[in-house]
Scaffold this motif. Structure first.
Motif, PDB file in Angstrom:
ATOM      1  N   ALA A 161       0.826  -1.209   0.000  1.00 36.02           N
ATOM      2  CA  ALA A 161       0.000   0.000   0.000  1.00 36.02           C
ATOM      3  C   ALA A 161       0.863   1.263   0.000  1.00 36.02           C
ATOM      4  CB  ALA A 161      -0.922  -0.008   1.218  1.00 36.02           C
ATOM      5  N   ILE A 162       1.915   1.263   0.815  1.00 29.80           N
ATOM      6  CA  ILE A 162       2.788   2.440   0.903  1.00 29.80           C
ATOM      7  C   ILE A 162       3.526   2.669  -0.408  1.00 29.80           C
ATOM      8  CG2 ILE A 162       4.878   3.343   2.013  1.00 29.80           C
ATOM      9  CD1 ILE A 162       3.896   1.937   4.594  1.00 29.80           C
ATOM     10  N   LEU A 163       4.072   1.597  -0.992  1.00 31.50           N
ATOM     11  CA  LEU A 163       4.793   1.745  -2.256  1.00 31.50           C
ATOM     12  C   LEU A 163       3.868   2.185  -3.384  1.00 31.50           C
ATOM     13  CD1 LEU A 163       7.208  -1.333  -2.113  1.00 31.50           C
ATOM     14  CD2 LEU A 163       7.774   1.087  -1.771  1.00 31.50           C
ATOM     15  N   GLU A 164       2.603   1.735  -3.319  1.00 32.34           N
ATOM     16  CA  GLU A 164       1.624   2.168  -4.327  1.00 32.34           C
ATOM     17  C   GLU A 164       1.342   3.663  -4.184  1.00 32.34           C
ATOM     18  OE1 GLU A 164      -0.843   1.834  -7.584  1.00 32.34           O
ATOM     19  OE2 GLU A 164       0.571   0.361  -6.758  1.00 32.34           O
ATOM     20  N   LEU A 165       1.219   4.127  -2.938  1.00 30.49           N
ATOM     21  CA  LEU A 165       0.977   5.547  -2.693  1.00 30.49           C
ATOM     22  C   LEU A 165       2.170   6.416  -3.103  1.00 30.49           C
ATOM     23  CD1 LEU A 165      -0.775   5.408   0.810  1.00 30.49           C
ATOM     24  CD2 LEU A 165      -1.841   6.075  -1.363  1.00 30.49           C
ATOM     25  N   LEU A 166       3.366   5.821  -3.018  1.00 32.83           N
ATOM     26  CA  LEU A 166       4.593   6.567  -3.308  1.00 32.83           C
ATOM     27  C   LEU A 166       5.162   6.248  -4.692  1.00 32.83           C
ATOM     28  CD1 LEU A 166       6.387   6.115   0.164  1.00 32.83           C
ATOM     29  CD2 LEU A 166       5.008   8.066  -0.609  1.00 32.83           C
ATOM     30  N   LYS A 167       4.359   5.663  -5.567  1.00 33.00           N
ATOM     31  CA  LYS A 167       4.875   5.190  -6.858  1.00 33.00           C
ATOM     32  C   LYS A 167       5.362   6.320  -7.764  1.00 33.00           C
ATOM     33  CE  LYS A 167       0.250   4.867  -8.943  1.00 33.00           C
ATOM     34  NZ  LYS A 167      -0.733   3.916  -9.537  1.00 33.00           N
ATOM     35  N   SER A 168       4.920   7.552  -7.483  1.00 35.34           N
ATOM     36  CA  SER A 168       5.383   8.673  -8.308  1.00 35.34           C
ATOM     37  C   SER A 168       6.794   9.120  -7.941  1.00 35.34           C
ATOM     38  CB  SER A 168       4.425   9.865  -8.153  1.00 35.34           C
ATOM     39  OG  SER A 168       4.389  10.311  -6.808  1.00 35.34           O
ATOM     40  N   LEU A 169       7.291   8.643  -6.788  1.00 31.19           N
ATOM     41  CA  LEU A 169       8.631   9.005  -6.335  1.00 31.19           C
ATOM     42  C   LEU A 169       9.667   8.033  -6.890  1.00 31.19           C
ATOM     43  CD1 LEU A 169       7.898   9.716  -2.544  1.00 31.19           C
ATOM     44  CD2 LEU A 169       8.159  11.398  -4.381  1.00 31.19           C
ATOM     45  N   PRO A 170      10.936   8.428  -6.953  1.00 30.60           N
ATOM     46  CA  PRO A 170      11.994   7.479  -7.309  1.00 30.60           C
ATOM     47  C   PRO A 170      11.968   6.297  -6.335  1.00 30.60           C
ATOM     48  CG  PRO A 170      12.840   9.719  -7.333  1.00 30.60           C
ATOM     49  CD  PRO A 170      11.464   9.797  -6.747  1.00 30.60           C
ATOM     50  N   LEU A 171      12.304   5.120  -6.828  1.00 31.20           N
ATOM     51  CA  LEU A 171      12.180   3.916  -6.010  1.00 31.20           C
ATOM     52  C   LEU A 171      12.993   4.003  -4.720  1.00 31.20           C
ATOM     53  CD1 LEU A 171      10.873   1.129  -5.889  1.00 31.20           C
ATOM     54  CD2 LEU A 171      12.891   0.203  -7.066  1.00 31.20           C
ATOM     55  N   GLU A 172      14.208   4.525  -4.828  1.00 28.97           N
ATOM     56  CA  GLU A 172      15.047   4.633  -3.638  1.00 28.97           C
ATOM     57  C   GLU A 172      14.414   5.556  -2.591  1.00 28.97           C
ATOM     58  OE1 GLU A 172      19.619   5.844  -2.310  1.00 28.97           O
ATOM     59  OE2 GLU A 172      19.091   5.699  -4.437  1.00 28.97           O
ATOM     60  N   THR A 173      13.816   6.651  -3.037  1.00 29.47           N
ATOM     61  CA  THR A 173      13.150   7.579  -2.113  1.00 29.47           C
ATOM     62  C   THR A 173      11.954   6.915  -1.445  1.00 29.47           C
ATOM     63  OG1 THR A 173      13.796   9.453  -3.497  1.00 29.47           O
ATOM     64  CG2 THR A 173      12.016   9.819  -1.916  1.00 29.47           C
ATOM     65  N   ALA A 174      11.192   6.163  -2.231  1.00 31.23           N
ATOM     66  CA  ALA A 174      10.037   5.453  -1.677  1.00 31.23           C
ATOM     67  C   ALA A 174      10.482   4.454  -0.605  1.00 31.23           C
ATOM     68  CB  ALA A 174       9.290   4.735  -2.795  1.00 31.23           C
ATOM     69  N   TYR A 175      11.585   3.774  -0.869  1.00 32.89           N
ATOM     70  CA  TYR A 175      12.109   2.823   0.123  1.00 32.89           C
ATOM     71  C   TYR A 175      12.494   3.540   1.417  1.00 32.89           C
ATOM     72  CZ  TYR A 175      12.405  -1.107  -3.176  1.00 32.89           C
ATOM     73  OH  TYR A 175      12.120  -2.137  -4.029  1.00 32.89           O
ATOM     74  N   ARG A 176      13.062   4.736   1.300  1.00 31.97           N
ATOM     75  CA  ARG A 176      13.458   5.480   2.504  1.00 31.97           C
ATOM     76  C   ARG A 176      12.239   5.821   3.366  1.00 31.97           C
ATOM     77  NH1 ARG A 176      18.693   7.003   2.644  1.00 31.97           N
ATOM     78  NH2 ARG A 176      19.875   6.879   0.689  1.00 31.97           N
ATOM     79  N   TYR A 177      11.167   6.264   2.721  1.00 37.31           N
ATOM     80  CA  TYR A 177       9.935   6.541   3.473  1.00 37.31           C
ATOM     81  C   TYR A 177       9.406   5.255   4.122  1.00 37.31           C
ATOM     82  CZ  TYR A 177       9.329  11.366   1.872  1.00 37.31           C
ATOM     83  OH  TYR A 177       9.477  12.712   1.671  1.00 37.31           O
ATOM     84  N   LEU A 178       9.494   4.151   3.402  1.00 31.08           N
ATOM     85  CA  LEU A 178       9.022   2.871   3.926  1.00 31.08           C
ATOM     86  C   LEU A 178       9.822   2.482   5.171  1.00 31.08           C
ATOM     87  CD1 LEU A 178       7.161   0.401   3.474  1.00 31.08           C
ATOM     88  CD2 LEU A 178       8.996  -0.599   2.089  1.00 31.08           C
ATOM     89  N   PHE A 179      11.142   2.646   5.122  1.00 27.29           N
ATOM     90  CA  PHE A 179      11.989   2.326   6.276  1.00 27.29           C
ATOM     91  C   PHE A 179      11.593   3.167   7.502  1.00 27.29           C
ATOM     92  CE2 PHE A 179      15.543   1.288   3.042  1.00 27.29           C
ATOM     93  CZ  PHE A 179      15.023   0.024   2.859  1.00 27.29           C
ATOM     94  N   LEU A 180      11.336   4.461   7.269  1.00 29.13           N
ATOM     95  CA  LEU A 180      11.002   5.358   8.378  1.00 29.13           C
ATOM     96  C   LEU A 180       9.650   4.986   8.997  1.00 29.13           C
ATOM     97  CD1 LEU A 180      12.029   7.835   9.926  1.00 29.13           C
ATOM     98  CD2 LEU A 180      10.773   9.267   8.288  1.00 29.13           C
TER      99      LEU A 180
END
Length: 392
Positions: A161-180
């Motif tokens: 769900a989080i990666l889907e919401l953040l799909k407009s961001l670069p993948l590495e940036t999305a992963y950083r938000y996911l980690f946090l």
């Protein structure tokens, strides 16, 4: 545990609360765990052998501390302190992944996360055993593993769900938000341990001297079997790499991983409860047999349905082997050494899990993933046969 203590879902209040904590912590861990293999190979550009070694090292290092902190919790009779600190250590390490910029920093924090697991696991398992009704340790550990794994189901789904919401961001940036974001459920779990979980060790009078279960030939033989079985325990990352090899996307891989954890969660509690009457030794042997079948299914999977079957068998195998041996060791241990004995099991397992993933990675790089899974099937088959020589 007092017999008049009110039960919650058939287990003591402590076991129930520790189940909730494990749900939250595993949700935290599994929000990021399924993306780690891709992060290592695709974003950080690490080779297959090194990636497999890193995954094995991360899993193995946590176990090296378990016998030590199990012993400390036996000595001080303060399980809760180690449980709370271990969970807090891991939660901080996971959240901090959002701020790293090199693969070395990433691996260091992942290792620190596993060190936190090493600090808490044996004291927590000993506390579960001490909070269990006599003869019902399988039920208690089964409930705990069920809750732990339901968290592992929720984690990947939350990640999707989080990666889907953040799909407009670069993948590495999305992963950083996911980690946090993964740190939030972990922090809630730490608060529950500190405020609601109660120590039980003080209720047991520590014996001045006693015959340690570690001197038992039967227990030492069982630890040898554990070591051999561990050589066939490849990291979950290899199952996701298999899905990737067959052409499935990262998000689809998360779906397979959620299915595996759902099977694990649904079967851990009933299998743990059943082992109290069926016999823990026979259940453990059955688990090794299922592991061999799961490994062969992964080895020869060429389509969606075979891969589904492999993940289902993998879920059943892990449900047994992550649940019943803990209860078996708790039953064998004397009251004054439960943390140490359970820690010894985890440490032996962890020492041999590392070379298992190194071997699997080497076979993958030099031959194919098929050989990695065939090797695992062979090790589990040998462990199953050797269980016949372990007494009940």
């Amino acid at each position: 545990m007092g017999e008049k203590e009110k039960k919650i879902f058939g287990v003591s209040r402590n076991v129930f609360l520790l189940g909730i904590v494990s749900f939250l912590n595993d949700m935290s861990s599994e929000m990021i765990a399924p993306v780690v293999p891709t992060y290592l190979t695709e974003i950080l550009g690490i080779s297959k052998v090194v990636s497999g070694s890193i995954m094995g090292l991360i899993e193995s290092l946590s176990s090296l501390f378990k016998v030590l902190f199990g012993y400390f919790s036996d000595h001080f009779r303060k399980r809760k302190l180690f449980v709370a600190f271990g969970y807090l250590f891991s939660t901080i390490a996971k959240g901090a992944l959002a701020f790293v910029h090199s693969w070395w920093d990433f691996v260091t924090l992942r290792v620190l996360d596993r060190v936190g697991k090493g600090i808490r696991t044996a004291p927590r398992d000993a506390l579960i055993a001490e909070s269990s009704e006599k003869g019902k340790t399988g039920k208690s550990f089964g409930f705990h593993r069920m809750m732990d794994t339901l968290g592992a189901v929720a984690g990947p789904l939350a990640a999707i769900a989080i990666l889907e919401l953040l799909k407009s961001l670069p993948l590495e940036t999305a992963y950083r938000y996911l980690f946090l974001l993964s740190a939030i459920p972990g922090l809630i779990g730490v608060v529950i341990v500190i405020l609601l979980v109660k120590d039980k060790g003080g209720e047991v009078k520590k014996k001045v001297k006693g015959i340690s279960a570690l001197k038992s030939r039967n227990l030492r033989l069982f630890l040898v079997v554990v070591a051999i079985g561990a050589l066939g325990r490849y990291s979950y990352a290899f199952t996701l790499w298999k899905a990737e090899e067959l052409g499935f996307s990262v998000v689809q891989g998360l779906g397979f991983y959620a299915l595996f954890n759902l099977i694990y969660a649904l079967s851990a509690y009933p299998l743990g409860t059943y082992s109290d009457t069926f016999g823990k030794k026979r259940m453990i042997a059955l688990g090794f047999g299922i592991a061999a079948l799961a490994s062969l299914a992964f080895a020869y999977a060429r389509d969606f349905y075979t891969l589904i079957a492999a993940f289902v068998l993998y879920g059943l195998y892990i449900a047994i082997e992550d649940t019943i041996p803990r209860a078996y060791m708790a039953d064998l241990a004397e009251e004054f050494e439960k943390g140490t004995i359970i820690g010894a099991y985890h440490t032996v397992f962890g020492v041999f899990v590392f070379p298992a993933s190194v071997i699997a990675g080497w076979l993958w790089q030099n031959y194919s993933l098929t050989y990695s899974f065939i090797f695992a099937a062979l090790m589990n088959a040998i462990a199953m046969v050797l269980m016949a020589f372990v007494r009940e």
